[in-house]
Design a protein around this motif. Structure first.
Motif, PDB file in Angstrom:
ATOM      1  N   GLU A 179       0.743  -1.360   0.244  1.00 52.48           N
ATOM      2  CA  GLU A 179      -0.059  -0.037   0.033  1.00 52.48           C
ATOM      3  C   GLU A 179       0.904   1.164  -0.102  1.00 52.48           C
ATOM      4  O   GLU A 179       1.856   1.189   0.686  1.00 52.48           O
ATOM      5  N   ARG A 180       0.492   2.183  -0.738  1.00 53.89           N
ATOM      6  CA  ARG A 180       1.376   3.531  -1.034  1.00 53.89           C
ATOM      7  C   ARG A 180       0.296   4.679  -0.247  1.00 53.89           C
ATOM      8  O   ARG A 180      -0.611   4.648  -0.216  1.00 53.89           O
ATOM      9  N   PHE A 181       1.363   5.632   0.129  1.00 47.89           N
ATOM     10  CA  PHE A 181       0.941   7.068   0.754  1.00 47.89           C
ATOM     11  C   PHE A 181       1.449   8.059   0.389  1.00 47.89           C
ATOM     12  O   PHE A 181       2.565   8.112  -0.191  1.00 47.89           O
ATOM     13  N   ASN A 182       0.897   9.228   0.411  1.00 46.01           N
ATOM     14  CA  ASN A 182       1.382  10.433   0.082  1.00 46.01           C
ATOM     15  C   ASN A 182       2.270  11.168   1.135  1.00 46.01           C
ATOM     16  O   ASN A 182       3.197  11.883   0.782  1.00 46.01           O
ATOM     17  N   TYR A 183       2.126  10.676   2.516  1.00 44.15           N
ATOM     18  CA  TYR A 183       3.019  11.087   3.318  1.00 44.15           C
ATOM     19  C   TYR A 183       3.683  10.059   4.357  1.00 44.15           C
ATOM     20  O   TYR A 183       3.199   8.917   4.217  1.00 44.15           O
ATOM     21  N   LYS A 184       4.838  10.432   4.525  1.00 41.04           N
ATOM     22  CA  LYS A 184       5.884   9.499   5.385  1.00 41.04           C
ATOM     23  C   LYS A 184       5.106   9.181   6.622  1.00 41.04           C
ATOM     24  O   LYS A 184       5.189   8.038   7.165  1.00 41.04           O
ATOM     25  N   THR A 185       4.465  10.218   7.297  1.00 40.94           N
ATOM     26  CA  THR A 185       3.673  10.060   8.588  1.00 40.94           C
ATOM     27  C   THR A 185       2.514   8.880   8.483  1.00 40.94           C
ATOM     28  O   THR A 185       2.455   8.092   9.151  1.00 40.94           O
ATOM     29  N   SER A 186       1.945   8.963   7.227  1.00 42.06           N
ATOM     30  CA  SER A 186       0.791   8.191   7.032  1.00 42.06           C
ATOM     31  C   SER A 186       1.386   6.651   6.908  1.00 42.06           C
ATOM     32  O   SER A 186       0.817   5.542   7.300  1.00 42.06           O
ATOM     33  N   LEU A 187       2.743   6.585   6.383  1.00 42.05           N
ATOM     34  CA  LEU A 187       3.135   5.355   6.156  1.00 42.05           C
ATOM     35  C   LEU A 187       3.599   4.913   7.485  1.00 42.05           C
ATOM     36  O   LEU A 187       3.435   3.555   7.908  1.00 42.05           O
ATOM     37  N   ASN A 188       4.201   5.675   8.478  1.00 43.13           N
ATOM     38  CA  ASN A 188       4.670   5.146   9.798  1.00 43.13           C
ATOM     39  C   ASN A 188       3.581   4.691  10.523  1.00 43.13           C
ATOM     40  O   ASN A 188       3.366   3.646  11.189  1.00 43.13           O
ATOM     41  N   SER A 189       2.447   5.567  10.385  1.00 46.03           N
ATOM     42  CA  SER A 189       1.238   5.161  11.237  1.00 46.03           C
ATOM     43  C   SER A 189       0.617   3.852  10.745  1.00 46.03           C
ATOM     44  O   SER A 189       0.335   2.961  11.581  1.00 46.03           O
ATOM     45  N   HIS A 190       0.665   3.430   9.422  1.00 47.26           N
ATOM     46  CA  HIS A 190       0.177   2.164   8.760  1.00 47.26           C
ATOM     47  C   HIS A 190       0.907   1.164   9.107  1.00 47.26           C
ATOM     48  O   HIS A 190       0.483   0.151   9.405  1.00 47.26           O
ATOM     49  N   MET A 191       2.397   1.330   9.318  1.00 51.22           N
ATOM     50  CA  MET A 191       3.351   0.144   9.483  1.00 51.22           C
ATOM     51  C   MET A 191       2.871  -0.412  11.080  1.00 51.22           C
ATOM     52  O   MET A 191       3.154  -1.627  11.260  1.00 51.22           O
ATOM     53  N   ARG A 192       2.310   0.309  11.793  1.00 51.47           N
ATOM     54  CA  ARG A 192       2.012  -0.167  13.134  1.00 51.47           C
ATOM     55  C   ARG A 192       0.805  -0.651  13.124  1.00 51.47           C
ATOM     56  O   ARG A 192       0.365  -1.904  14.169  1.00 51.47           O
ATOM     57  N   VAL A 193      -0.106  -1.155  12.076  1.00 52.54           N
ATOM     58  CA  VAL A 193      -1.002  -2.194  11.727  1.00 52.54           C
ATOM     59  C   VAL A 193      -0.288  -3.472  11.868  1.00 52.54           C
ATOM     60  O   VAL A 193      -0.823  -4.509  12.070  1.00 52.54           O
ATOM     61  N   HIS A 194       0.881  -3.440  10.961  1.00 51.34           N
ATOM     62  CA  HIS A 194       1.404  -4.984  10.885  1.00 51.34           C
ATOM     63  C   HIS A 194       2.390  -5.027  12.065  1.00 51.34           C
ATOM     64  O   HIS A 194       2.271  -6.132  12.553  1.00 51.34           O
ATOM     65  N   THR A 195       3.091  -4.299  12.826  1.00 53.55           N
ATOM     66  CA  THR A 195       3.659  -4.456  13.982  1.00 53.55           C
ATOM     67  C   THR A 195       2.736  -4.842  15.372  1.00 53.55           C
ATOM     68  O   THR A 195       3.245  -5.151  16.228  1.00 53.55           O
ATOM     69  N   GLY A 196       1.547  -3.998  15.250  1.00 57.75           N
ATOM     70  CA  GLY A 196       0.488  -3.957  16.604  1.00 57.75           C
ATOM     71  C   GLY A 196       1.193  -3.003  17.392  1.00 57.75           C
ATOM     72  O   GLY A 196       0.543  -3.032  18.411  1.00 57.75           O
ATOM     73  N   GLU A 197       2.016  -2.374  16.925  1.00 55.83           N
ATOM     74  CA  GLU A 197       2.638  -1.165  17.998  1.00 55.83           C
ATOM     75  C   GLU A 197       1.461  -0.080  18.250  1.00 55.83           C
ATOM     76  O   GLU A 197       0.982   0.238  17.372  1.00 55.83           O
ATOM     77  N   LYS A 198       1.431   0.386  19.648  1.00 52.89           N
ATOM     78  CA  LYS A 198       0.594   1.361  19.943  1.00 52.89           C
ATOM     79  C   LYS A 198       1.174   2.215  20.774  1.00 52.89           C
ATOM     80  O   LYS A 198       0.862   2.079  22.176  1.00 52.89           O
ATOM     81  N   PRO A 199       2.099   3.182  20.396  1.00 51.83           N
ATOM     82  CA  PRO A 199       2.827   3.832  21.261  1.00 51.83           C
ATOM     83  C   PRO A 199       2.119   5.194  21.852  1.00 51.83           C
ATOM     84  O   PRO A 199       2.486   5.662  22.958  1.00 51.83           O
ATOM     85  N   PHE A 200       0.906   5.395  21.629  1.00 55.90           N
ATOM     86  CA  PHE A 200       0.274   6.484  21.965  1.00 55.90           C
ATOM     87  C   PHE A 200      -1.001   5.903  23.144  1.00 55.90           C
ATOM     88  O   PHE A 200      -1.693   5.651  23.031  1.00 55.90           O
ATOM     89  N   ALA A 201      -0.663   6.325  24.540  1.00 54.41           N
ATOM     90  CA  ALA A 201      -1.618   5.987  25.556  1.00 54.41           C
ATOM     91  C   ALA A 201      -2.509   7.213  25.959  1.00 54.41           C
ATOM     92  O   ALA A 201      -1.897   8.354  26.448  1.00 54.41           O
ATOM     93  N   CYS A 202      -3.792   6.884  26.356  1.00 54.79           N
ATOM     94  CA  CYS A 202      -4.326   7.665  27.174  1.00 54.79           C
ATOM     95  C   CYS A 202      -4.145   7.694  28.555  1.00 54.79           C
ATOM     96  O   CYS A 202      -4.213   6.774  29.288  1.00 54.79           O
ATOM     97  N   GLU A 203      -3.676   9.049  29.026  1.00 54.58           N
ATOM     98  CA  GLU A 203      -3.179   9.042  30.577  1.00 54.58           C
ATOM     99  C   GLU A 203      -4.597   9.123  31.407  1.00 54.58           C
ATOM    100  O   GLU A 203      -4.406   8.723  32.612  1.00 54.58           O
ATOM    101  N   LEU A 204      -5.629   9.068  30.755  1.00 55.33           N
ATOM    102  CA  LEU A 204      -7.162   8.782  31.873  1.00 55.33           C
ATOM    103  C   LEU A 204      -7.432   7.681  32.026  1.00 55.33           C
ATOM    104  O   LEU A 204      -7.774   7.087  32.937  1.00 55.33           O
ATOM    105  N   CYS A 205      -7.520   6.678  30.745  1.00 56.00           N
ATOM    106  CA  CYS A 205      -7.916   5.424  30.923  1.00 56.00           C
ATOM    107  C   CYS A 205      -7.009   4.169  30.497  1.00 56.00           C
ATOM    108  O   CYS A 205      -7.552   2.983  30.620  1.00 56.00           O
TER     109      CYS A 205
END
Length: 427
Positions: free
Chosen positions: A167-193
């Motif tokens: 799959e191709r993307f216009n933005y590098k940030t979009s690709l980086n975000s997409h790669m986490r679909v494959h790796t399962g990585e979720k680096p951003f956590a909600c501080e409340l829940c």
């Protein structure tokens, strides 16, 4: 007195003196080279050319780093997640994703960043400077990298490809975000829940669930939303746009989720089952509505008469009893209805098509309510009870007939009042 014999320098060994001169010459040479390299910032000179694409660079080191773009070489690997990089500086920046380190702080608002370039771009938010303009549409950007990515919107070229799925993307940030679909990585956590997300945008949207913030307002009716995507979908209520069409019956929908649920009408799929009675439903919403039959919950109240309902759609239909509004008319006989669902069921009287079939015996009905009533023949369910003698019935009409037997022996002059007093419905 200061002859050669008495000069302090003459006491220095000739070889040492020569070495000192060499070191001095080397130092001067280095300084001259550094100055010459630095001057290219001012002159714009770029003497180093890539033989593959012709791009020019001010420094040889930059050219060497650029060549890796063509070779695809990524010699620097993250020891924690395995992601690879073409430059060591990029690996170091990436490591801050794992460590959470943000060494670069904005002096104006205190916000911190993991990369210096991100900080520099952020500062332009305060200054409002957008020096890079798109020649095709005039849109301006705070950094050249964002402009270059934007241009691909016009050209259709998507430079950033996923190595795993293509799959191709216009933005590098979009690709980086997409790669986490494959790796399962979720680096951003909600501080409340504690809920975790693949990208920061989704985290920001989620936080509004806790804060109740709804920054996106509809320009026509003023209704506010927590997400821009939800606002865009809402706007279709005003425009009447229904972009999602069923390929089997051409029925159109405002929401893609509504189309997906509708498709189950054709496939017969009912993935949501009631844990109490086993009845199955096409959507989770229908299951949630059904559960109120068991709990007896009726959260939707009519503001005009106080009558309560277990479904909002039923309440909306009921309100038209007070207003007398019947906006849906049958084109064949002119009969009018307060809701479209009732009109659609009525039309089957003219067409002879009975859409609602019993799954147990195959008998078909014009109305869903008729089918529901019929199903009690099979289940033995008797939800209607007489408030006087306790006898139970499967149909309300049968209960009403039964009540007339009591009415002969009661002082009630108003029969409808009598029914309201003693008819008990068990959900």
């Amino acid at each position: 007195w200061f002859g050669p014999r008495h000069c302090p320098i003459s006491s220095v060994d000739d070889e040492e003196y020569d070495d000192a001169n060499v070191d001095s010459d080397l130092s001067d040479s280095i300084h001259k080279t550094s100055l010459k390299s630095h001057m290219r910032i001012h002159t714009g000179e770029k003497p180093f050319i890539c033989e593959l694409c012709g791009e020019r660079f001010s420094y040889k080191t930059n050219l060497n780093r650029h060549i890796i773009v063509h070779t695809g070489e990524k010699p620097f690997a993250c020891e924690l997640c395995g992601q690879r990089f073409d430059q060591n500086t990029k690996l170091k920046s990436h490591m801050r994703v794992h460590t959470g380190e943000k060494p670069f702080a904005c002096k104006l608002c205190g916000k911190r960043f993991s990369r210096k370039t991100t900080l520099n771009n952020h500062i332009k938010v305060h200054t409002g400077v957008k020096p890079f303009a798109c020649e095709l549409c005039g849109q301006r950007f705070s950094c050249k990298k964002t402009l270059n990515s934007h241009i691909s919107v016009h050209t259709g070229v998507k430079h950033f490809a996923c190595e795993l799925c293509g799959e191709r993307f216009n933005y590098k940030t979009s690709l980086n975000s997409h790669m986490r679909v494959h790796t399962g990585e979720k680096p951003f956590a909600c501080e409340l829940c504690g809920k975790r997300f693949r990208n920061k945008t989704n985290l920001k949207s989620h936080i509004r669930v806790h804060t109740g913030e709804k920054p996106f307002a509809c320009g026509r009716c003023g209704q506010r939303f927590g997400h821009k995507a939800t606002l865009n979908i809402h706007k279709r209520v005003h425009t009447g746009v229904k972009p999602f069409a069923c390929e089997l019956c051409d029925q159109r929908f405002v929401h893609k989720t509504s189309l997906n649920i509708h498709k189950r009408v054709h496939t017969g799929e009912k993935p949501f089952a009631c844990e109490l009675c086993g009845k199955r439903f096409r959507s989770k919403t229908n299951l949630n509505d059904h559960m109120r039959v068991h709990t007896g919950e009726k959260p939707f109240a009519c503001k005009l008469c106080g009558k309560r309902f277990n479904r909002k759609t039923t309440l909306n239909s009921h309100i038209k009893v007070h207003t007398g509004v019947k906006p849906f008319a049958c084109e064949r006989c002119g009969q009018r209805f307060s809701c479209k669902k009732s009109l659609n069921s009525h039309i089957s009287i003219h067409t002879g098509v009975k859409h609602f079939a019993c799954e147990l015996c195959g008998e078909r009905f014009n109305y869903k309510t008729s089918l529901n009533s019929h199903m009690r023949v099979h289940t033995g369910e008797k939800p209607f009870a007489c408030g006087l003698c306790g006898e139970r019935f499967g149909q309300k009409a049968t209960l009403n007939s039964h009540m007339r037997g009591h009415a002969v022996h009661t002082p009630y002059q108003n029969y409808s009042l009598y029914l309201r007093e003693f008819v008990v419905v068990y959900n």
